[in-house]
Design a protein around this motif. Sequence first.
Motif, PDB file in Angstrom:
ATOM      1  N   THR A  48     -10.059  25.498  21.253  1.00 16.38           N
ATOM      2  CA  THR A  48     -11.296  24.779  21.651  1.00 16.38           C
ATOM      3  C   THR A  48     -12.457  25.795  22.143  1.00 16.38           C
ATOM      4  OG1 THR A  48     -10.650  24.035  23.741  1.00 16.38           O
ATOM      5  CG2 THR A  48     -10.264  22.369  22.288  1.00 16.38           C
ATOM      6  N   GLY A  49     -12.032  26.687  22.694  1.00 15.08           N
ATOM      7  CA  GLY A  49     -12.937  27.775  23.215  1.00 15.08           C
ATOM      8  C   GLY A  49     -13.427  28.514  21.943  1.00 15.08           C
ATOM      9  N   VAL A  50     -12.630  28.953  20.985  1.00 17.96           N
ATOM     10  CA  VAL A  50     -13.036  29.285  19.519  1.00 17.96           C
ATOM     11  C   VAL A  50     -14.174  28.638  19.129  1.00 17.96           C
ATOM     12  CG1 VAL A  50     -12.206  30.077  17.209  1.00 17.96           C
ATOM     13  CG2 VAL A  50     -11.086  30.856  19.262  1.00 17.96           C
ATOM     14  N   LEU A  54     -18.230  29.271  18.372  1.00 18.58           N
ATOM     15  CA  LEU A  54     -18.852  29.368  16.566  1.00 18.58           C
ATOM     16  C   LEU A  54     -20.140  28.443  16.617  1.00 18.58           C
ATOM     17  CD1 LEU A  54     -15.556  29.485  14.729  1.00 18.58           C
ATOM     18  CD2 LEU A  54     -17.139  31.422  15.114  1.00 18.58           C
ATOM     19  N   THR A  55     -20.182  27.524  17.667  1.00 23.38           N
ATOM     20  CA  THR A  55     -21.299  26.436  17.480  1.00 23.38           C
ATOM     21  C   THR A  55     -22.673  26.772  17.539  1.00 23.38           C
ATOM     22  OG1 THR A  55     -20.954  25.886  19.723  1.00 23.38           O
ATOM     23  CG2 THR A  55     -19.610  24.714  18.233  1.00 23.38           C
ATOM     24  N   GLU A  59     -25.115  24.683  15.390  1.00 20.41           N
ATOM     25  CA  GLU A  59     -26.061  23.798  16.104  1.00 20.41           C
ATOM     26  C   GLU A  59     -27.524  24.070  15.678  1.00 20.41           C
ATOM     27  OE1 GLU A  59     -25.560  22.442  20.755  1.00 20.41           O
ATOM     28  OE2 GLU A  59     -26.734  24.277  20.553  1.00 20.41           O
ATOM     29  N   SER A  60     -27.892  25.338  15.567  1.00 18.80           N
ATOM     30  CA  SER A  60     -29.262  25.642  14.946  1.00 18.80           C
ATOM     31  C   SER A  60     -29.344  24.977  13.577  1.00 18.80           C
ATOM     32  CB  SER A  60     -29.265  27.141  14.933  1.00 18.80           C
ATOM     33  OG  SER A  60     -29.205  27.866  16.391  1.00 18.80           O
ATOM     34  N   TRP A  61     -28.387  25.092  12.808  1.00 22.82           N
ATOM     35  CA  TRP A  61     -28.496  24.438  11.359  1.00 22.82           C
ATOM     36  C   TRP A  61     -28.689  22.883  11.419  1.00 22.82           C
ATOM     37  CZ3 TRP A  61     -24.253  21.976   8.537  1.00 22.82           C
ATOM     38  CH2 TRP A  61     -24.904  21.441   7.250  1.00 22.82           C
ATOM     39  N   ILE A  62     -27.745  22.216  12.237  1.00 16.74           N
ATOM     40  CA  ILE A  62     -27.721  20.724  12.137  1.00 16.74           C
ATOM     41  C   ILE A  62     -29.055  20.196  13.030  1.00 16.74           C
ATOM     42  CG2 ILE A  62     -26.210  18.905  13.415  1.00 16.74           C
ATOM     43  CD1 ILE A  62     -23.714  20.440  13.048  1.00 16.74           C
ATOM     44  N   TYR A  63     -29.506  20.615  13.978  1.00 19.21           N
ATOM     45  CA  TYR A  63     -30.439  20.354  14.571  1.00 19.21           C
ATOM     46  C   TYR A  63     -31.962  21.066  14.289  1.00 19.21           C
ATOM     47  CZ  TYR A  63     -26.665  18.213  17.423  1.00 19.21           C
ATOM     48  OH  TYR A  63     -25.775  17.578  17.612  1.00 19.21           O
ATOM     49  N   LEU A 148     -23.676  18.331  19.791  1.00 21.52           N
ATOM     50  CA  LEU A 148     -22.364  18.986  19.209  1.00 21.52           C
ATOM     51  C   LEU A 148     -21.685  19.949  20.106  1.00 21.52           C
ATOM     52  CD1 LEU A 148     -20.481  19.611  16.625  1.00 21.52           C
ATOM     53  CD2 LEU A 148     -22.177  21.646  15.879  1.00 21.52           C
ATOM     54  N   ARG A 149     -22.178  20.807  20.536  1.00 20.33           N
ATOM     55  CA  ARG A 149     -21.903  21.880  21.466  1.00 20.33           C
ATOM     56  C   ARG A 149     -21.066  21.296  22.697  1.00 20.33           C
ATOM     57  NH1 ARG A 149     -24.339  27.736  23.224  1.00 20.33           N
ATOM     58  NH2 ARG A 149     -26.180  26.757  22.014  1.00 20.33           N
TER      59      ARG A 149
END
Length: 483
Positions: A48-50, A54-55, A59-63, A148-149
Amino acid sequence: MTTTSDPTCSPPGDHGPRGTTGWRGLVLRLHFYAGLLVGPFVLVATATGVLYVLTPQLESWIYADQLRVPVTAQQRSLADQVHAAVATEPGGTLDAVRPAPEPGATTRVLFSDPGLDESERRTVFVDPGTGQVTGSLVSYGTSGVLPLRMTIDQLHRNLLLGEPGRLYSELAASWLWVVALGGLALWIARLRTRRAAGRAGLRDLFRPEPGATGRRRTLTRHGALGTWLLVGMLFLSATGLTWSTYAGATISELRASLGWSTPALDSGGGGGHGDHSGGAPAQAGSGGAAVGGVDSVLAIARAAGIDARSVEIALPAEPGAAWTVTEIQRSWPTQVDAVAIDAGSGAVVDQVRFADYPVMAKLARWGIDAHMGVLFGWVNQLLLVAFGLGLITTIVLGYRMWWRRRPTRGRGGRAVPRGQFRRASQPVGFVAVLAAVVVGWFAPLFGISLLAFLAVDGLLGRRARSRTAGGDPDVEEGELLDA
């Protein structure tokens, strides 16, 4: 180095239970059983840390619709942007503003909401060029992470189980460094045996044994990879404990008693912008402060040395309290200076500079940011992803060793036998008990889980002796030696 060692009788030169004496057998038993039982928690925390690391780009793409807007030559005032956000009636109380940190980014207007969890705020995104609202999302924490993050962060922290779920991550962080150091000690002892036989050099500490096959090849890969990852394991264990429920409280008390706490900004009025409790619906002002003053407050803060691109302007929490302007740029070089500005006179009434932090407070700030993958940008992210994949591989190798030679009826292979503590010398036993008490006080969950293991192990030992006394022919030799 973080999970299981070979649980079976091993050939000369291997770190198996047969022939182990003194501290080695005790450390082997601890390393094996702790790794076997805690390994799943470490594996979940690592995976889950990995994902969390990577988010940011994802996140910049999704939002993107909320976060990015066309660059314009002119910008609306911050006050106009706040009014535009308030006009959408998002609910809650106007709490803070985060001006767009760069051209093409949106301004965030944050509202506290009693319906949200702690550290969550409703965020309205405003185009600074047109004043149009581009969307609304829930953000979390000082970093302002989006849904997401935030979900992945909670999965990493508590498995989405709330406060009780934090025990899993604290258990993993409490044991990770113990298993890692124990594995290193066993790996060095094995290397010394090979060096005495003229079959190894110092560089073999960092590489698998050449020509090894079968279980020995798995063992040497496990040991060498664990050595490479050791510093990272110690670092993530230490920084992870700062977020934990019980060990984290001990760390906070220790830092406070030694004067290592992070300095707090005094905004006056008995309030603080960290209080996100519910209140009246958002108005053009909050706590008696006119939103129209937000632009002048930012200008005063800039003149007072608040020069980071990313800042948060928090409105006074109540009448008589001050505005606060805080830098929130966690990348290197760290910018987290803060000033408090009187709402009436515009004077700077208090300030906190990162340069004036105690050394330990600075180290804590850098450690937490590096743990989150933000201190050195994408380089930090790549290092954490590589480390995480390496740690997952080490755990899998450890379990593979156990699975291939696991104790079963009708076949060879036995768990590390009991009685290792009695075989250790008195100095070794004294040091082991003293270390367990000290660590157990510092990290209570470690102490409780260690006591639970000893209790279960003792009951299993008594059961094995009873079965042996009854003439059960299927009892393994390893079960005949009590703890």
